[in-house]
Design an enzyme around this catalytic site. Sequence first.
Site, PDB file in Angstrom:
ATOM      1  N   LYS A 114       0.860  -1.190   0.000  1.00  0.00           N
ATOM      2  CA  LYS A 114       0.000   0.000   0.000  1.00  0.00           C
ATOM      3  C   LYS A 114       0.903   1.248   0.000  1.00  0.00           C
ATOM      4  CE  LYS A 114      -3.537  -2.749   2.100  1.00  0.00           C
ATOM      5  NZ  LYS A 114      -4.774  -2.827   2.856  1.00  0.00           N
ATOM      6  N   GLU A 121      -9.510  -0.542  -1.793  1.00  0.00           N
ATOM      7  CA  GLU A 121      -9.218   0.861  -1.465  1.00  0.00           C
ATOM      8  C   GLU A 121      -9.332   1.748  -2.698  1.00  0.00           C
ATOM      9  OE1 GLU A 121      -5.545  -0.047   0.545  1.00  0.00           O
ATOM     10  OE2 GLU A 121      -6.766  -1.053   2.064  1.00  0.00           O
ATOM     11  N   GLY A 148      -7.379  -5.033   6.816  1.00  0.00           N
ATOM     12  CA  GLY A 148      -6.790  -4.126   7.794  1.00  0.00           C
ATOM     13  C   GLY A 148      -7.560  -4.054   9.101  1.00  0.00           C
TER      14      GLY A 148
HETATM   15  P1  PGA Z   1      -4.458  -6.498   5.118  1.00  0.00           P
HETATM   16  O1  PGA Z   1      -4.669  -5.947   3.622  1.00  0.00           O
HETATM   17  O2  PGA Z   1      -3.649  -7.767   4.991  1.00  0.00           O
HETATM   18  O3  PGA Z   1      -3.725  -5.405   5.835  1.00  0.00           O
HETATM   19  O4  PGA Z   1      -5.805  -6.770   5.683  1.00  0.00           O
HETATM   20  C1  PGA Z   1      -4.897  -6.819   2.549  1.00  0.00           C
HETATM   21  C2  PGA Z   1      -5.075  -6.025   1.283  1.00  0.00           C
HETATM   22  O5  PGA Z   1      -5.690  -4.949   1.337  1.00  0.00           O
HETATM   23  O6  PGA Z   1      -4.600  -6.412   0.198  1.00  0.00           O
END
Ligand code: PGA
Length: 276
Positions: free
Chosen positions: A28, A114, A190
């Site tokens: 990210k 996202e 997340g």
């Molecule tokens: P996360 O994110 O492992 O922090 O839950 C996964 C993703 O958004 O690809």
Amino acid sequence: MRPARGFLEESNEHGPPMRKPLIAGNWKMHKTLGEAIDYVMAFREAVEDVIAVDVLLCVPAPLCSPLAKLLKESNIQLGAQNLYWEEKGAFTGEVSGPMLESVGCNYVIVGHSERRHVFGETDEDVNRKLRAALAAYLTPIFCIGETLAEREADETNDVLTRQVAEGLKGFSADEIAKMVVAYEPVWAIGTGQTATPNQANETQRVVRELVKAQAGEEVAGALRILYGGSVKPDNIVELMREPEIDGALVGGASLGVDAFVRIVTYYETTEAETQR
Ligand code: PGA
């Protein structure tokens, strides 16, 4: 209990088609160049013997070029997190598929939740981006997934049906064969809340059926469908035991070398360790 899958241990004689697991980190919007270089130097060494799974790092666009140089002779593939569907032009701030390919990317994440929810990407945008990725010889990781409200309203299958139909609109079976799909329930991203392995498996079975309806049994059977959403060293083994889960897209837990190495090498975890 079914062992967690590592490519080399799997026999293909009577089972489903062999799908080599893919473990992908999604950084990210994290890491400056210095932080990224330190990470990659340590990570590259820690996973250099890994051949049972494909390993991928999806990094912020400015890091693609410098990291491609560090990863060149390694077993780690490089991916971006987004692209624009035009090849070039007056689109300030955007990055094209050919640009990513030219600096050494092999993969690109498309339609991450996202992007859909924070930046308003539509299914139509996702469809165009998938096309742009293939045109640039990048393997798209096509992300789909329902929100908590949609799951609670019992709309999960409808949402996935729409996302798959609209996202893959106009693609031939041969084109779909060049993609990877990631099922990421939005409520699990997340949040520390993971879908149970069984929940993820059942949903991914539905996704494979949807792909099969469009691309046929062979392509659907060979398609890698990753699970994403709060994947950690502690839950990767049980997720990877599920027959429909062909790997993971890992956000938060890919940011630290130690945690991500444990996830990548999940198949080395002993039965005793998973009981702890
Ligand atoms: P996360 O994110 O492992 O922090 O839950 C996964 C993703 O958004 O690809």
